[in-house]
Design a protein around this motif. Structure first.
Motif, mmCIF file in Angstrom:
data_model
loop_
_atom_site.group_PDB
_atom_site.id
_atom_site.type_symbol
_atom_site.label_atom_id
_atom_site.label_comp_id
_atom_site.label_asym_id
_atom_site.label_seq_id
_atom_site.Cartn_x
_atom_site.Cartn_y
_atom_site.Cartn_z
ATOM 1 N N MET A 57 13.534 13.619 5.098
ATOM 2 C CA MET A 57 12.654 13.636 3.924
ATOM 3 C C MET A 57 11.626 12.512 4.049
ATOM 4 N N LYS A 58 10.356 12.855 3.962
ATOM 5 C CA LYS A 58 9.301 11.858 4.040
ATOM 6 C C LYS A 58 9.207 11.102 2.709
ATOM 7 N N ARG A 59 9.271 9.784 2.772
ATOM 8 C CA ARG A 59 9.243 8.973 1.562
ATOM 9 C C ARG A 59 8.104 7.967 1.537
ATOM 10 N N LEU A 60 7.377 7.849 2.639
ATOM 11 C CA LEU A 60 6.263 6.910 2.715
ATOM 12 C C LEU A 60 5.086 7.637 3.348
ATOM 13 N N LEU A 61 3.968 7.669 2.636
ATOM 14 C CA LEU A 61 2.775 8.361 3.098
ATOM 15 C C LEU A 61 1.747 7.333 3.556
ATOM 16 N N LEU A 62 1.411 7.378 4.844
ATOM 17 C CA LEU A 62 0.413 6.476 5.411
ATOM 18 C C LEU A 62 -0.876 7.248 5.641
ATOM 19 N N LEU A 63 -1.958 6.738 5.093
ATOM 20 C CA LEU A 63 -3.258 7.394 5.183
ATOM 21 C C LEU A 63 -4.204 6.501 5.981
ATOM 22 N N TRP A 64 -4.511 6.913 7.198
ATOM 23 C CA TRP A 64 -5.324 6.115 8.102
ATOM 24 C C TRP A 64 -6.808 6.465 7.986
ATOM 25 N N ASP A 65 -7.635 5.449 7.859
ATOM 26 C CA ASP A 65 -9.054 5.611 8.110
ATOM 27 C C ASP A 65 -9.228 5.841 9.614
ATOM 28 N N ILE A 66 -10.318 6.468 10.012
ATOM 29 C CA ILE A 66 -10.526 6.758 11.431
ATOM 30 C C ILE A 66 -11.486 5.771 12.081
ATOM 31 N N ASP A 67 -12.746 5.795 11.660
ATOM 32 C CA ASP A 67 -13.779 5.000 12.328
ATOM 33 C C ASP A 67 -13.643 3.514 11.981
ATOM 34 N N GLY A 68 -13.478 2.702 13.005
ATOM 35 C CA GLY A 68 -13.329 1.270 12.808
ATOM 36 C C GLY A 68 -11.894 0.825 12.628
ATOM 37 N N TYR B 151 5.801 18.186 1.416
ATOM 38 C CA TYR B 151 7.083 17.527 1.637
ATOM 39 C C TYR B 151 8.051 17.643 0.471
ATOM 40 N N GLY B 152 7.600 18.227 -0.637
ATOM 41 C CA GLY B 152 8.531 18.565 -1.703
ATOM 42 C C GLY B 152 8.816 17.481 -2.717
ATOM 43 N N HIS B 153 8.071 16.415 -2.715
ATOM 44 C CA HIS B 153 8.231 15.394 -3.755
ATOM 45 C C HIS B 153 6.953 14.572 -3.856
ATOM 46 N N ASP B 154 6.806 13.873 -4.981
ATOM 47 C CA ASP B 154 5.598 13.097 -5.225
ATOM 48 C C ASP B 154 5.609 11.792 -4.431
ATOM 49 N N PHE B 155 4.413 11.343 -4.066
ATOM 50 C CA PHE B 155 4.218 10.024 -3.474
ATOM 51 C C PHE B 155 3.419 9.193 -4.482
ATOM 52 N N ASP B 156 4.097 8.253 -5.126
ATOM 53 C CA ASP B 156 3.390 7.418 -6.099
ATOM 54 C C ASP B 156 2.635 6.310 -5.368
ATOM 55 N N ALA B 157 2.021 5.411 -6.145
ATOM 56 C CA ALA B 157 1.209 4.356 -5.540
ATOM 57 C C ALA B 157 2.033 3.452 -4.633
ATOM 58 N N ALA B 158 3.286 3.237 -4.994
ATOM 59 C CA ALA B 158 4.140 2.374 -4.172
ATOM 60 C C ALA B 158 4.503 3.019 -2.853
ATOM 61 N N ALA B 159 4.479 4.353 -2.798
ATOM 62 C CA ALA B 159 4.880 5.080 -1.593
ATOM 63 C C ALA B 159 3.688 5.595 -0.801
ATOM 64 N N VAL C 48 -8.460 1.959 -6.529
ATOM 65 C CA VAL C 48 -8.843 2.876 -7.599
ATOM 66 C C VAL C 48 -8.043 4.170 -7.533
ATOM 67 N N GLY C 49 -7.812 4.655 -6.314
ATOM 68 C CA GLY C 49 -7.188 5.957 -6.151
ATOM 69 C C GLY C 49 -5.684 5.968 -6.298
ATOM 70 N N GLY C 50 -5.040 4.806 -6.158
ATOM 71 C CA GLY C 50 -3.598 4.743 -6.330
ATOM 72 C C GLY C 50 -2.844 4.656 -5.031
ATOM 73 N N ALA C 51 -3.060 3.559 -4.305
ATOM 74 C CA ALA C 51 -2.346 3.337 -3.043
ATOM 75 C C ALA C 51 -2.311 1.847 -2.764
ATOM 76 N N ARG C 52 -1.269 1.415 -2.064
ATOM 77 C CA ARG C 52 -1.295 0.068 -1.504
ATOM 78 C C ARG C 52 -2.285 0.059 -0.343
ATOM 79 N N VAL C 53 -2.840 -1.098 -0.036
ATOM 80 C CA VAL C 53 -3.873 -1.171 0.993
ATOM 81 C C VAL C 53 -3.522 -2.210 2.046
#
Length: 237
Positions: free
Chosen positions: A1-12, A162-170, A186-191
């Motif tokens: 079960m995925k519990r941490l969502l990582l969102l990568w910027d690409i350029d730079g 993945y079947g469940h929510d990812f809040d700002a902490a995740a 602003v969007g709701g994510a750790r940075v």
């Protein structure tokens, strides 16, 4: 079960595209309008439709259909693909970090990028990074003009996949510009900000990043950063 969502910027952040990325927008402008762009605009940390909208406005053009803009951006990057591959490079530590995080079953990795979807996929494919990322749950420049609006898009897609929510902490956004930092806040994510692009570590801290790294060479440090909870109290910077 995925519990941490990582969102990568690409350029730079993942890739340094050299001079080719900046050349894309004037080329697309000229193809769409039949004349060169006399006034250029800043591109770092922005969505491609937003870049093109300002480019049109500053050069006195209006009424260009958004779908045509997206199509032309895709066509132009395809034409520049060989040059982009030759001039660009994967930034230090990226492959090792993506591989290490991808080996952790509870982690889902995708992208949050200003590139339109086709351009994001092409860039990642040219540098062999697609295998590490679930692009179906990413968010792209053709999903919203404003970068902060992309975070909820990615979270909704990941929840459906993945079947469940990812809040700002995740949800963790990893990028290299103050606009990336703002999008996360602003969007709701750790940075986690990486000073691998044009912005300094001090600028990224001032923008409000939860963690700032010099680069991605220290895989263990990156893993600690993405897993560290947001501090309970923070100053304005």
């Amino acid at each position: 079960m995925k519990r941490l969502l990582l969102l990568w910027d690409i350029d730079g952040t993942l890739i340094d595209g050299g001079h080719v990325c900046a050349a894309l927008y004037p080329l697309a402008f000229e193809r769409l309008t039949g004349r060169p762009a006399l006034h250029r605009v800043a591109v770092a940390g922005r969505t491609e439709p937003d870049i093109m909208a300002e480019l049109f406005a500053r050069n006195g053009v209006s009424g260009v259909e958004p779908a045509l803009v997206t199509e032309e951006l895709t066509v132009q990057l395809g034409r520049l693909a060989a040059e982009f591959r030759a001039a660009g490079r994967v930034l230090p530590g990226v492959v090792e970090t993506l591989r290490a995080l991808g080996a952790q079953r509870e982690v889902a990795q995708s992208v949050l990028t200003g590139n339109v979807r086709a351009n994001a996929a092409l860039k990642l494919g040219l540098f062999g990074l697609t295998e590490f990322l679930d692009l179906s749950v990413g968010a792209y420049g053709d999903d919203a003009d404003e970068r902060a609006a992309l975070v909820p898009v990615a979270r909704r897609r990941a929840a459906a996949a993945y079947g469940h929510d990812f809040d700002a902490a995740a949800t963790v956004l990893i990028g290299d510009t103050p606009r990336d930092v703002q999008a996360g806040r602003v969007g709701g994510a750790r940075v986690v900000a990486v000073a691998s692009g044009a912005s300094s570590a001090a600028e990224l801290r001032e923008a409000g990043a939860d963690t700032v790294l010099a680069d991605l060479r220290d895989t263990a440090a990156v893993i600690r950063a993405v897993r560290s909870p947001r501090p309970a109290a923070r100053g304005p910077g």
